[in-house]
Design an enzyme around this catalytic site. Structure first.
Site, PDB file in Angstrom:
ATOM      1  N   CYS A  11     138.520  92.998  53.255  1.00 34.23           N
ATOM      2  CA  CYS A  11     138.276  91.654  53.764  1.00 34.23           C
ATOM      3  C   CYS A  11     137.553  90.842  52.689  1.00 34.23           C
ATOM      4  O   CYS A  11     136.750  91.416  51.972  1.00 34.23           O
ATOM      5  CB  CYS A  11     137.428  91.683  55.041  1.00 34.23           C
ATOM      6  N   PRO A  12     137.819  89.561  52.494  1.00 28.61           N
ATOM      7  CA  PRO A  12     138.733  88.724  53.298  1.00 28.61           C
ATOM      8  C   PRO A  12     140.149  88.615  52.713  1.00 28.61           C
ATOM      9  O   PRO A  12     140.871  87.708  53.084  1.00 28.61           O
ATOM     10  CB  PRO A  12     138.034  87.363  53.221  1.00 28.61           C
TER      11      PRO A  12
END
Lengths: 88, 425
Positions: A11-12
Site C-alpha cells: 500500500c498505497p
C-alpha cells in the site's frame, strides 16, 4: 474487463496502479484488481467511494493449501476486487 | 548524543558527522502531536511520585510502620481514582499497564460468568488486546464460533455468529441494533465497548449500549483508556478500565474498577493481590493519582480549548489537502483527537516527512505497524487505511503549534505524492 495485477505491491501502490488505469478508461468499464497486500481489501472500496466508482465484488485471499496451482505467486495468497468505473 | 557515540562508524569523521546531524535535528523546534496513551508527564504527577519514592517505597502488604505508611499512600491513591470514576475505593484495582488491566478485566469476568456461557460481545473497533482476549476465551471454551478478524464483520454475520465483532458505521459508532441483538443471544458471558475510540475520536453511545446489556443481564466492560482525564464518562458500566499514561502519569499504570455486584474469578494463579498478582509500585500509583486529580481539576477548560483547536484543524485539513478522508464523528467526539487519511500516500513516508519538519504524529497505516496489517478500526469504518495520520493533542499544545502544523501539512503531503510519482490522479 481490464485486469490490474497488483500482487506483491505494498500500500498505497495497488490503489495508485488502479487510479492511473482508471484515468484512461471509460465510465462503465469494469476493472479487476488482484492484490496480496491486506490493505487493498479496504482501500480499493474507500478509493471507489471517494471517486464515485462502484465495487461489484471482493474476493478475499484463501489460506494457502498444500498444493499451490501454477497461478500461485510465491506463497502469498491473493485476493481480487472488481470495480465498475463511474463517470470520472 | 548517546546514540551518536554508540553508532560512530569506522572512519574518523563519521562519528562527528552523526553528532552534527543529531545536533541539527535537536535544533528543529519539536511539536508533539501523539499524546494518546503516552501524554507528556504532568508536573503534579512527577512531584507526587518523587515524594512517594521517599515515603512509600516499602511493600504495602507488610505489617510494620514502613509497610503501613505505604499502604496508607496506596489507599489515598485509590480514593482519587474512585473519585475520578465515580465509584467506591474498594471497587478500584491497580495493574501494571492499561493492556494488562483490560486483559484481566475481560478474562476475570469471563471466568466468573463461565456458567452463563463463553460468548464475548465486542465492537469491531475495540483495542487489539480485547479482540485477542475474546478469541482466547472462545478457543478455550471451544463451544463458540471463533470471532472473525476485526474489520471483517458484516451485520448479518454478527447475528448468525455470536463471536463476530459488532459492526460500526462510517464514523465508527457501534451499530446499536446489532449490539442489542448480539447481547441478547444466549450464552453471552460479557460485553465490551469503549467509551471513545482513541484512534479516530468517536464517542460511543454508551448509555444506550448499557441499557441493552442491563436488559439482557450481561455485564458491560468499558474501555475508557482514551477518555478519562479528557471527557466525562457516564456511569454506564459494570467494569471500566483507564490508562494513566493517557493523562500524563510518570509511570505506566492501569486502573480497573469493577462494581461489587459483578461476579469475577481470577483466570490466573491465586495471589494476595487477587486481580493483579504482585501488585503495583506505590510511588507509581501516587504519581498517577496526583496527575489525575490535577487533570480533572481543570478538565472542562482544557476540553473546550482543545475541542476548538481540533475542530479548526479538521476543517483546515479538509479544505487544504486535496483527496483527504477526515474520519470519525464530526460532533460526538473526544476533544483532542483528529484523524485523516490521504489518498495515494504512504503512511510511513508521511510520518517521516512530518517528523523531519518537527512534528510527532501517530498513524494507523499498515506500513507504520510492525504487523503490516492496516488498522482494524479504519478498516471496520470503511475508511481509507493508507496515508493515515492521527493527531492527539496534549494539554500543553498551543494554538500557534496547531496552526503551524496545518500550514505545513499540505506541502508535506504533496511532497510524498511527488516522490511516488502521483500526479493528476
Amino acid at each position: 474487463m481490464i485486469v490490474v495485477d497488483a500482487r506483491g505491491l505494498r500500500c498505497p501502490l495497488p490503489v495508485i496502479r488502479l487510479a492511473s488505469l482508471a484515468r484512461d478508461a471509460n465510465p462503465g468499464d469494469e476493472v479487476l484488481v488482484r492484490w496480496t497486500d491486506p490493505a487493498a481489501e479496504h482501500d480499493i472500496p474507500a478509493w471507489a467511494r471517494m471517486r464515485g466508482h462502484t465495487v461489484l465484488e471482493t474476493r478475499l485471499p484463501q489460506p494457502a493449501s498444500g498444493e499451490a496451482g501454477p497461478d500461485a505467486l510465491a506463497d502469498e495468497p491473493s485476493g481480487a476486487t472488481l470495480v465498475r468505473l463511474g463517470p470520472g | 548524543m548517546q546514540i551518536a557515540v554508540v553508532r560512530a562508524g569506522p572512519g574518523p569523521g563519521r562519528g562527528q558527522a552523526v553528532v552534527a546531524q543529531a545536533a541539527s535535528v535537536a535544533r528543529v523546534k519539536r511539536t508533539y502531536l501523539d499524546a494518546g496513551g503516552r501524554a507528556p508527564l504532568h508536573p503534579a504527577g512527577l512531584a507526587a511520585q518523587t515524594a512517594a519514592l521517599d515515603e512509600g517505597w516499602a511493600d504495602p502488604r507488610r505489617l510494620h510502620a514502613e509497610g503501613r505508611r505505604a499502604r496508607m499512600l496506596l489507599d489515598a491513591a485509590r480514593e482519587v481514582f474512585a473519585e475520578g470514576l465515580a465509584c467506591r475505593p474498594e471497587e478500584v484495582h491497580l495493574g501494571p499497564s492499561h493492556t494488562v488491566a483490560l486483559q484481566h478485566g475481560l478474562l476475570g469476568i469471563a471466568r466468573g460468568r463461565r456458567r452463563a456461557g463463553s460468548g464475548i460481545v465486542l465492537s469491531a473497533v475495540e483495542r487489539a488486546a480485547l479482540h485477542a482476549g475474546a478469541q482466547l476465551v472462545a478457543e478455550r471454551h471451544g463451544s463458540w464460533t471463533r470471532p472473525a478478524r476485526p474489520g471483517h464483520a458484516r451485520s448479518e454475520e454478527a447475528a448468525a455468529h455470536p463471536g463476530a465483532p459488532v459492526p460500526v458505521d462510517r464514523v465508527g459508532r457501534v451499530d446499536l441494533e446489532a449490539w442489542r441483538a448480539a447481547v441478547g443471544l444466549p450464552g453471552v458471558a460479557l460485553a465490551v465497548l469503549q467509551h471513545a475510540n482513541g484512534e479516530v475520536g468517536t464517542v460511543q453511545p454508551l448509555t444506550a449500549a448499557y441499557d441493552a446489556t442491563q436488559a439482557a443481564g450481561v455485564p458491560l466492560l468499558v474501555d475508557a483508556g482514551s477518555s478519562l482525564g479528557h471527557h466525562g464518562i457516564p456511569p454506564a458500566w459494570d467494569a471500566v478500565v483507564a490508562d494513566a499514561g493517557d493523562w500524563g502519569a510518570p509511570s505506566p499504570l492501569g486502573v480497573l474498577a469493577v462494581r461489587t455486584r459483578v461476579r469475577m474469578a481470577p483466570d490466573w494463579p491465586e495471589d494476595e493481590d487477587r486481580w493483579f498478582p504482585g501488585g503495583v509500585p506505590v510511588p507509581a500509583a501516587l504519581g498517577a493519582a496526583a496527575a489525575l486529580r490535577a487533570t480533572l481539576a481543570d478538565q472542562e477548560e482544557a476540553e473546550q480549548r482543545r475541542r476548538r483547536l481540533i475542530g479548526r484543524l479538521r476543517d483546515q485539513v479538509a479544505q487544504r489537502v486535496p483527496d483527504v478522508d477526515v474520519v470519525g464523528d464530526p460532533e460526538d467526539r473526544l476533544p483532542h483527537v483528529a484523524t485523516f487519511s490521504c489518498l495515494y500516500v504512504d503512511g510511513e513516508a508521511l510520518v517521516t516527512e512530518l517528523d523531519r519538519r518537527g512534528f510527532a504524529v501517530g498513524s494507523g497505516s499498515a506500513c507504520t505497524s510492525s504487523s503490516l496489517e492496516p488498522s482494524h478500526v479504519l478498516a471496520a469504518m470503511g475508511a481509507l487505511t493508507h496515508g493515515n495520520v492521527r493527531v492527539t493533542l496534549s494539554r500543553e499544545v498551543t494554538e500557534a503549534e496547531v496552526d503551524r502544523f496545518a500550514d505545513e501539512l499540505p506541502e508535506a503531503v504533496a511532497q510524498v505524492r511527488r516522490s511516488l510519482g502521483v500526479q493528476g490522479l
